[in-house]
Design a protein around this motif. Structure first.
Motif, PDB file in Angstrom:
ATOM      1  N   THR A   1       0.932  -1.299   0.048  1.00 51.52           N
ATOM      2  CA  THR A   1      -0.010   0.010   0.042  1.00 51.52           C
ATOM      3  C   THR A   1       0.777   1.230  -0.111  1.00 51.52           C
ATOM      4  OG1 THR A   1      -0.095   0.078   2.511  1.00 51.52           O
ATOM      5  CG2 THR A   1      -1.605  -1.019   1.490  1.00 51.52           C
ATOM      6  N   HIS A   2       0.231   2.303  -0.235  1.00 50.57           N
ATOM      7  CA  HIS A   2       0.829   3.799  -0.140  1.00 50.57           C
ATOM      8  C   HIS A   2       1.466   3.909   1.205  1.00 50.57           C
ATOM      9  CE1 HIS A   2       1.759   7.928  -1.288  1.00 50.57           C
ATOM     10  NE2 HIS A   2       1.126   8.071  -0.099  1.00 50.57           N
ATOM     11  N   GLY A   3       2.911   4.073   1.090  1.00 52.55           N
ATOM     12  CA  GLY A   3       3.313   4.418   2.508  1.00 52.55           C
ATOM     13  C   GLY A   3       4.320   3.337   3.183  1.00 52.55           C
ATOM     14  N   ALA A   4       4.280   2.322   2.615  1.00 53.52           N
ATOM     15  CA  ALA A   4       5.020   1.124   3.081  1.00 53.52           C
ATOM     16  C   ALA A   4       6.244   1.124   3.240  1.00 53.52           C
ATOM     17  CB  ALA A   4       4.688  -0.149   2.052  1.00 53.52           C
ATOM     18  N   LYS A   5       6.998   1.936   1.981  1.00 55.14           N
ATOM     19  CA  LYS A   5       8.448   2.286   2.089  1.00 55.14           C
ATOM     20  C   LYS A   5       8.769   3.255   3.045  1.00 55.14           C
ATOM     21  CE  LYS A   5       8.292   2.351  -2.588  1.00 55.14           C
ATOM     22  NZ  LYS A   5       8.490   2.561  -3.869  1.00 55.14           N
ATOM     23  N   LYS A   6       7.750   4.153   3.317  1.00 60.75           N
ATOM     24  CA  LYS A   6       8.139   5.020   4.402  1.00 60.75           C
ATOM     25  C   LYS A   6       8.426   4.271   5.876  1.00 60.75           C
ATOM     26  CE  LYS A   6       5.800   8.776   6.874  1.00 60.75           C
ATOM     27  NZ  LYS A   6       4.717   9.521   7.149  1.00 60.75           N
ATOM     28  N   GLN A   7       7.189   3.421   5.918  1.00 59.51           N
ATOM     29  CA  GLN A   7       7.108   2.752   7.312  1.00 59.51           C
ATOM     30  C   GLN A   7       8.258   1.712   7.500  1.00 59.51           C
ATOM     31  OE1 GLN A   7       3.241   0.948   6.547  1.00 59.51           O
ATOM     32  NE2 GLN A   7       2.490   1.999   8.320  1.00 59.51           N
ATOM     33  N   LEU A   8       8.853   1.218   6.402  1.00 57.98           N
ATOM     34  CA  LEU A   8      10.274   0.606   6.641  1.00 57.98           C
ATOM     35  C   LEU A   8      11.138   1.311   7.078  1.00 57.98           C
ATOM     36  CD1 LEU A   8      11.465  -2.434   6.504  1.00 57.98           C
ATOM     37  CD2 LEU A   8      11.784  -1.988   4.025  1.00 57.98           C
ATOM     38  N   PHE A   9      11.218   2.371   6.088  1.00 55.81           N
ATOM     39  CA  PHE A   9      12.565   3.264   6.720  1.00 55.81           C
ATOM     40  C   PHE A   9      12.433   3.759   7.860  1.00 55.81           C
ATOM     41  CE2 PHE A   9      14.207   7.450   7.002  1.00 55.81           C
ATOM     42  CZ  PHE A   9      15.722   7.347   6.645  1.00 55.81           C
ATOM     43  N   LEU A  10      11.273   4.143   8.502  1.00 56.76           N
ATOM     44  CA  LEU A  10      11.216   4.442  10.050  1.00 56.76           C
ATOM     45  C   LEU A  10      11.351   3.781  10.667  1.00 56.76           C
ATOM     46  CD1 LEU A  10       7.909   6.729   9.504  1.00 56.76           C
ATOM     47  CD2 LEU A  10      10.493   7.705   9.784  1.00 56.76           C
ATOM     48  N   LYS A  11      11.046   2.498  10.697  1.00 57.67           N
ATOM     49  CA  LYS A  11      11.488   1.160  11.427  1.00 57.67           C
ATOM     50  C   LYS A  11      12.852   1.229  11.448  1.00 57.67           C
ATOM     51  CE  LYS A  11      10.673  -3.744  12.021  1.00 57.67           C
ATOM     52  NZ  LYS A  11      10.235  -4.883  11.519  1.00 57.67           N
ATOM     53  N   MET A  12      13.553   1.161  10.404  1.00 59.84           N
ATOM     54  CA  MET A  12      15.063   0.818  10.229  1.00 59.84           C
ATOM     55  C   MET A  12      15.696   2.142  11.095  1.00 59.84           C
ATOM     56  SD  MET A  12      15.285  -0.265   6.206  1.00 59.84           S
ATOM     57  CE  MET A  12      16.936   0.350   6.180  1.00 59.84           C
ATOM     58  N   TRP A  13      15.157   3.304  10.828  1.00 56.38           N
ATOM     59  CA  TRP A  13      15.810   4.474  11.599  1.00 56.38           C
ATOM     60  C   TRP A  13      15.525   4.225  13.046  1.00 56.38           C
ATOM     61  CZ3 TRP A  13      19.310   7.934  10.769  1.00 56.38           C
ATOM     62  CH2 TRP A  13      19.210   8.996  11.512  1.00 56.38           C
ATOM     63  N   LYS A  14      14.525   3.771  13.469  1.00 63.14           N
ATOM     64  CA  LYS A  14      14.283   3.583  15.062  1.00 63.14           C
ATOM     65  C   LYS A  14      15.295   2.561  15.477  1.00 63.14           C
ATOM     66  CE  LYS A  14       9.731   5.084  15.149  1.00 63.14           C
ATOM     67  NZ  LYS A  14       8.236   4.962  15.041  1.00 63.14           N
ATOM     68  N   ALA A  15      15.750   1.605  14.626  1.00 64.67           N
ATOM     69  CA  ALA A  15      16.506   0.291  15.246  1.00 64.67           C
ATOM     70  C   ALA A  15      17.937   0.707  15.128  1.00 64.67           C
ATOM     71  CB  ALA A  15      16.306  -0.899  13.988  1.00 64.67           C
ATOM     72  N   TYR A  16      18.339   1.698  14.118  1.00 63.83           N
ATOM     73  CA  TYR A  16      19.577   2.300  14.031  1.00 63.83           C
ATOM     74  C   TYR A  16      19.760   3.196  15.435  1.00 63.83           C
ATOM     75  CZ  TYR A  16      23.288   5.383  12.893  1.00 63.83           C
ATOM     76  OH  TYR A  16      24.369   6.367  12.786  1.00 63.83           O
ATOM     77  N   LYS A  17      18.878   4.016  15.703  1.00 62.64           N
ATOM     78  CA  LYS A  17      18.954   4.873  16.560  1.00 62.64           C
ATOM     79  C   LYS A  17      19.087   3.961  17.952  1.00 62.64           C
ATOM     80  CE  LYS A  17      16.697   8.577  17.009  1.00 62.64           C
ATOM     81  NZ  LYS A  17      15.767   9.687  17.086  1.00 62.64           N
ATOM     82  N   ALA A  18      18.226   2.910  18.044  1.00 61.45           N
ATOM     83  CA  ALA A  18      18.248   2.317  19.389  1.00 61.45           C
ATOM     84  C   ALA A  18      19.655   1.470  19.236  1.00 61.45           C
ATOM     85  CB  ALA A  18      17.146   1.155  19.641  1.00 61.45           C
ATOM     86  N   GLN A  19      20.398   1.401  18.334  1.00 57.72           N
ATOM     87  CA  GLN A  19      21.826   0.478  18.398  1.00 57.72           C
ATOM     88  C   GLN A  19      22.732   1.529  18.547  1.00 57.72           C
ATOM     89  OE1 GLN A  19      22.479  -1.059  14.479  1.00 57.72           O
ATOM     90  NE2 GLN A  19      24.416  -2.160  15.315  1.00 57.72           N
ATOM     91  N   SER A  20      22.489   2.700  17.989  1.00 59.61           N
ATOM     92  CA  SER A  20      23.559   3.749  18.206  1.00 59.61           C
ATOM     93  C   SER A  20      23.598   4.101  19.824  1.00 59.61           C
ATOM     94  CB  SER A  20      23.142   5.010  17.422  1.00 59.61           C
ATOM     95  OG  SER A  20      23.462   4.652  16.018  1.00 59.61           O
ATOM     96  N   ASN A  21      22.419   4.105  20.353  1.00 55.86           N
ATOM     97  CA  ASN A  21      22.529   4.464  21.897  1.00 55.86           C
ATOM     98  C   ASN A  21      23.094   3.563  22.723  1.00 55.86           C
ATOM     99  OD1 ASN A  21      21.227   6.969  21.209  1.00 55.86           O
ATOM    100  ND2 ASN A  21      19.240   6.405  21.490  1.00 55.86           N
ATOM    101  N   GLN A  22      23.068   2.330  22.358  1.00 51.03           N
ATOM    102  CA  GLN A  22      23.616   1.456  23.254  1.00 51.03           C
ATOM    103  C   GLN A  22      24.921   1.070  23.052  1.00 51.03           C
ATOM    104  OE1 GLN A  22      21.659  -2.239  22.233  1.00 51.03           O
ATOM    105  NE2 GLN A  22      19.591  -1.511  23.004  1.00 51.03           N
ATOM    106  N   ALA A  23      25.514   1.845  22.104  1.00 50.94           N
ATOM    107  CA  ALA A  23      27.183   1.699  21.701  1.00 50.94           C
ATOM    108  C   ALA A  23      27.725   2.402  22.729  1.00 50.94           C
ATOM    109  CB  ALA A  23      27.417   1.838  20.255  1.00 50.94           C
TER     110      ALA A  23
END
Length: 85
Positions: A63-85
């Motif tokens: 559907t419309h917006g699926a790529k945006k949702q995947l990008f935001l999920k990846m960004w949140k995972a990246y931020k969570a990983q970066s904060n733990q390092a």
């Protein structure tokens, strides 16, 4: 060309009173965020784009917006990983 007003049907197509009409703006559930949205434009190889699009579709539905949702999920995972390092 003039319209004969006498031939028009009365009472059809009149809007409901304002107090009876639902507030469609307040009930709009399409966006949870009130943040200003900005485009993010990048150039990537076609095969990466197709794979990303396929992954987004499988995870969030095609559907419309699926790529945006995947990008935001990846960004949140990246931020969570970066904060733990």
């Amino acid at each position: 060309m003039a319209t004969d007003l006498a031939k028009l049907k009365k009472g059809k197509g009149t809007p409901p009173p304002a107090e009876d009409a639902p507030d469609v703006i307040a009930e709009n559930g399409r966006t949870d965020e009130k943040a200003v949205l900005r485009p993010l434009q990048v150039r990537i190889p076609a095969n990466v784009f197709e794979e990303f699009s396929e992954t987004a579709g499988r995870e969030f539905g095609f559907t419309h917006g699926a790529k945006k949702q995947l990008f935001l999920k990846m960004w949140k995972a990246y931020k969570a990983q970066s904060n733990q390092a």
